[in-house]
Enzyme design. Structure first.
Site, short mmCIF file in Angstrom:
data_model
loop_
_atom_site.label_atom_id
_atom_site.label_comp_id
_atom_site.label_asym_id
_atom_site.label_seq_id
_atom_site.Cartn_x
_atom_site.Cartn_y
_atom_site.Cartn_z
N ASN A 149 19.43 -43.12 -121.18
CA ASN A 149 20.75 -42.66 -121.78
C ASN A 149 21.64 -41.55 -121.37
O ASN A 149 21.05 -40.53 -121.19
CB ASN A 149 20.39 -42.59 -123.25
CG ASN A 149 21.65 -42.59 -124.15
OD1 ASN A 149 21.98 -43.68 -124.42
ND2 ASN A 149 22.15 -41.52 -124.52
N GLU A 150 22.50 -41.95 -120.84
CA GLU A 150 23.68 -40.93 -120.32
C GLU A 150 23.13 -39.99 -119.40
O GLU A 150 23.29 -38.69 -119.91
CB GLU A 150 24.47 -40.57 -121.29
CG GLU A 150 25.48 -41.42 -122.32
CD GLU A 150 26.08 -40.73 -123.35
OE1 GLU A 150 26.17 -39.69 -123.74
OE2 GLU A 150 27.41 -41.43 -123.54
N CYS A 160 12.44 -28.78 -108.02
CA CYS A 160 13.71 -28.86 -107.67
C CYS A 160 14.55 -28.52 -106.54
O CYS A 160 14.91 -29.03 -105.40
CB CYS A 160 14.78 -29.38 -108.96
SG CYS A 160 14.50 -30.60 -109.96
N GLU A 305 28.93 -48.26 -125.67
CA GLU A 305 29.03 -47.64 -126.68
C GLU A 305 30.57 -47.40 -127.09
O GLU A 305 31.53 -47.16 -126.26
CB GLU A 305 28.52 -46.12 -126.84
CG GLU A 305 26.90 -46.27 -126.66
CD GLU A 305 26.46 -44.80 -126.58
OE1 GLU A 305 27.21 -43.92 -127.20
OE2 GLU A 305 25.23 -44.72 -126.00
N GLU A 353 23.77 -36.56 -136.12
CA GLU A 353 24.73 -37.57 -135.96
C GLU A 353 24.78 -38.46 -137.40
O GLU A 353 25.51 -39.42 -137.40
CB GLU A 353 24.42 -38.40 -134.92
CG GLU A 353 24.90 -37.84 -133.36
CD GLU A 353 24.45 -38.61 -132.39
OE1 GLU A 353 23.87 -39.69 -132.27
OE2 GLU A 353 24.98 -38.36 -131.26
C1 GAL Z 1 26.68 -40.75 -126.69
C2 GAL Z 1 25.19 -41.02 -126.81
C3 GAL Z 1 24.78 -41.70 -128.19
C4 GAL Z 1 25.22 -41.07 -129.44
C5 GAL Z 1 26.91 -40.98 -129.14
C6 GAL Z 1 27.74 -40.45 -130.26
O1 GAL Z 1 27.12 -40.11 -125.85
O2 GAL Z 1 24.97 -41.88 -125.89
O3 GAL Z 1 23.48 -41.59 -128.15
O4 GAL Z 1 25.05 -39.64 -129.32
O5 GAL Z 1 27.23 -40.24 -127.93
O6 GAL Z 1 29.09 -40.41 -129.93
ZN ZN Z 2 13.02 -29.41 -111.72
#
Ligand code: GAL
Ligand code: ZN
Length: 719
Positions: A149-150, A160, A305, A353
């Site tokens: 995710n992102e 690293c 999203e 959230e």
């Molecule tokens: C995105 C993220 C989601 C949620 C969302 C809220 O950046 O991928 O998991 O956090 O923001 O706006």
């Molecule tokens: Zn590392």
């Protein structure tokens, strides 16, 4: 190319937060059906529930839910859970946690808090990803993998750092070459072995520009490598379903064009701040991000999203006014998305959230937001035929990550407010105001499909880029480049000889100096009589470049600075000589050639000691034209200039008698049909006249009175 048979509608679904409420899970299905939801993304942050203890798997709940979704006609985008890890993992293997630029290892917490190199992390993600394939990979509900995710951020741990050295060694071969390319003799910062190199740090080396630039490239390489590892795990376990990863708005941390080839379809998360600036401004910015994402593969993408209501992480959590959700969602479709997906279906009960907008809020029933979501779902139902159609553009604006990194770090003509994004937006907007589809591409892309390209502030020229622009112009393309272009090579070393490097003859000028203006200063472009491109006088601010149009080509002509070429050697040895020392294969033999050039001056500066010198020029080169914009002009300058240049280039604009302020015009097409999508983001109702009678309305109301936020879609059969 990934093809869906319908537009995807739905979004992130986190049922693991509701396992103790079976009645809520039942209700979810009912509300999904009502809202026309056909797709949900599951498992994004589920690792701790899927593997509560090391090696102990608990997949029953997910299998049950996926099956239920399937029974209800809902498809699944299945996520790998690497974005956030369970506590047991970082307790047992602290090396999976990230180390910051000052060398401190983080504690457990947050998300994206892991090292991309750590063999343990890679092994653990392999186990869980492969378990996902075994349990659910071939379930017919599962259409697509959502990798992590992102992705974002960097790790500075010893592993690293070691990888960074490996990366540099592969790139430069010898430490001497690295020293040369990085210009380390400055301040006595030479390295005598790769082992000595450390990542940039606020506590250490932080001003060696080429080091910082290569570190940013390395972060992309590391992240992409990790992503590829995740994908390889799925493939190894037998899944051949397509993959995507969700990208972010204007995210400077990763060079997305480098990641794009490894995913099957691009997807991104869009959270525009509506109702703050005029809607037209936000719509243009958001549309441009869609275009950036679409241009990564030049194929339909997914809006992975978006928020049904207000986010809770922006400064102010503003509600979307009635109609906004639908307009924003259809805008994504217009720009080439095959989906509208939300974060998230059901609002979380606790944690960070809990107040982020969702399809279903804590009330848990029919709400204003739910009705808007339902209405948007119904709109998508009637626009299914757009799915998989393309957005084709004859115009492109260049926007490049390496360039942005290098320029913003360069300690140049303005150290604050270079306005790179804003400058490229001016070209983008001017083209969009003419109703054109616009691709937004980086320097690596081919220019073949375009008739007109804008090249704003391309400070860094990658190898071969100048040649690409030259060929494009020569073959009849129109190029519009701005000040502060062609200054440095790929390792941020200034080009010797004239700038814009390698293109002085194409533009018919040489840039000599650049003036950084104080915030309160301005200058102007005054049109020169006898030309038809620019009629009005326009203001400029921030940066004014001084150019010479009646000069000779580079004093030191080096050609394209070739990677590892003999250019430096040749230059040194032949500097005082008109002929080159190294024979025919060397590009330096132009030295002293003094080829003359001279662009047509279209406008001149109005004031300061450079009053009367060129502010806008045009040069005919081959079959095309090369425009040079010398300063940071106001939007209206770009609007007039691009209107003239587009006309001159013979690029057809859409069949509309006029494009009122605030109207977004976008076109999608297939082999058999062309679609004209018109959206009103302005404050006033507008009347639109379509001048091509072969278009018929397939969606929306009245073209003669298009209200704020309204969308209409027209269709023309091609055969
Ligand atoms: C995105 C993220 C989601 C949620 C969302 C809220 O950046 O991928 O998991 O956090 O923001 O706006
Ligand atoms: Zn590392």
């Amino acid at each position: 190319m990934v093809k869906f048979d319908h537009l995807l509608y739905g979004g992130d679904y986190n049922p693991e937060q509701w396992l103790e409420y079976p009645e809520i899970l039942e209700q979810d299905l009912e509300y999904m059906r009502r809202a026309h939801i056909n797709t949900v993304s599951v498992g994004i942050f589920s690792w701790a529930v899927l593997e509560p203890e090391e090696g102990v798997f608990c997949f029953g709940w997910l299998e049950e839910i996926v099956e239920k979704l399937y029974q209800n006609g809902i498809s699944v985008i299945l996520a790998t859970p690497s974005g956030a890890r369970p506590k047991w993992l970082s307790d047992a293997y602290p090396e999976v946690l990230r180390v910051d630029a000052s060398g401190h290892r983080n504690f457990f917490g947050g998300r994206h808090n892991h090292c991309y190199t750590s063999p343990v992390y890679r092994e653990k993600i392999k186990i869980i990803n492969q378990e996902l394939v075994r349990r659910l990979g071939s379930h017919p509900a599962v259409k697509l993998w959502h990798i992590s995710n992102e992705y974002g951020g960097a790790c500075y741990c010893p592993l690293c750092q070691q990888e960074f050295r490996r990366f540099l060694k592969e790139k430069y071969g010898t430490i001497e070459e690295l020293n040369r390319r990085w210009c380390t003799t400055f301040w006595s910062h030479r390295y005598s072995s790769f082992e000595q190199i450390e990542a940039p740090s606020p506590r250490g080396e932080n001003e060696l520009h080429a080091l910082k630039l290569d570190w940013k490239r390395f972060v992309t390489e590391r992240t992409t490598d990790f992503m590829r590892h995740e994908i390889a795990c799925l493939r190894e376990a037998g899944s051949d379903k397509p993959v995507t990863t969700n990208m972010m708005y204007n995210f400077e941390g990763l060079n997305y064009p480098e990641m794009a080839p490894y995913v099957d379809i691009i997807s991104w998360d869009s959270y525009p701040v509506w109702h703050k600036e005029p809607e037209t401004v936000t719509a243009s910015d958001c549309g441009m991000q869609h275009d950036i994402m679409r241009s990564l593969k030049k194929q339909p993408f997914l809006l992975m999203e978006s928020c049904p209501s207000s986010t809770n992480w922006q400064k102010v959590s503003k509600l979307k006014k009635p109609g906004m959700l639908q307009a924003a969602s259809l805008q994504a479709i217009a720009h080439g998305s095959d989906s509208v997906l939300y974060f998230q279906f059901r609002q979380s009960r606790g944690a960070s959230e809990k107040f982020h907008g969702a399809v279903m809020d804590h009330y848990g029933g029919d709400t204003r937001v739910f009705r808007e979501v339902t209405c948007t779902g119904a709109s998508l139902q009637s626009l299914q035929e757009l799915c998989g159609t393309e957005v084709r553009s004859l115009a492109a604006v260049l926007y490049d990550w390496d360039n942005r990194w290098a320029m913003e770090d360069a300690q140049g003509p303005r150290n604050k407010n270079l306005f790179y994004k804003e400058t490229m937006e001016k070209s983008y907007r001017a083209l969009r105001k003419l109703g054109l589809n616009v691709d937004v591409i980086d320097m690596s892309k081919t220019l073949e499909d375009y008739r007109l390209v804008a090249v704003p502030m391309m400070y860094l020229f990658k190898e071969g880029f100048a040649g690409k622009l030259r060929d494009f112009t020569e073959q009849g393309g129109t190029v519009l480049m701005t000040y502060w272009s062609g200054i440095v090579d790929e390792t941020d070393r200034c080009f010797l000889g004239g700038t814009p490097h390698g293109l002085e003859d194409v533009f018919g000028l040489r840039s000599t100096e650049i003036d950084g203006l104080y915030d309160w200063e301005s200058n102007a472009a005054v049109p020169v009589e006898g030309q038809e491109i620019l009629r009005h006088t326009y203001t400029c601010r921030n940066l004014c470049e001084l150019v010479e149009v009646n000069g000779a080509k580079s004093a030191v002509a080096l050609g394209d600075a070739l990677w590892g070429s003999r250019e430096d050697v040749c230059r040194t040895e032949s500097e005082s000589d008109a002929s080159c020392c190294c024979g025919a294969e060397c590009s330096v033999n132009l030295l002293g050639g003094r080829e003359r050039f001279g662009a047509q001056v279209l406008a001149v500066y109005g004031s300061d000691f450079y009053a009367g010198t060129p502010a806008l020029t045009r040069n005919a080169y081959g079959k095309g034209y090369a425009y040079y914009i010398c300063a940071d002009f106001e939007q209206a300058f770009y609007d007039e200039l691009y209107a003239s240049a587009v006309k001159e280039a013979g690029v057809a604009t859409p069949p509309l008698s006029e494009i009122p302020l605030g109207l977004e015009v976008t076109q999608r097409e297939s082999e058999t049909a062309a679609y004209l999508i018109l959206q009103n983001f302005g404050d006033q109702d507008v009347a639109i006249q379509v001048t091509d009678g072969s278009y018929r309305m397939i969606y929306g109301g009245n073209a003669a009175n298009l209200k704020k936020y309204e969308t209409i879609v027209l269709k023309r059969d091609k055969i």
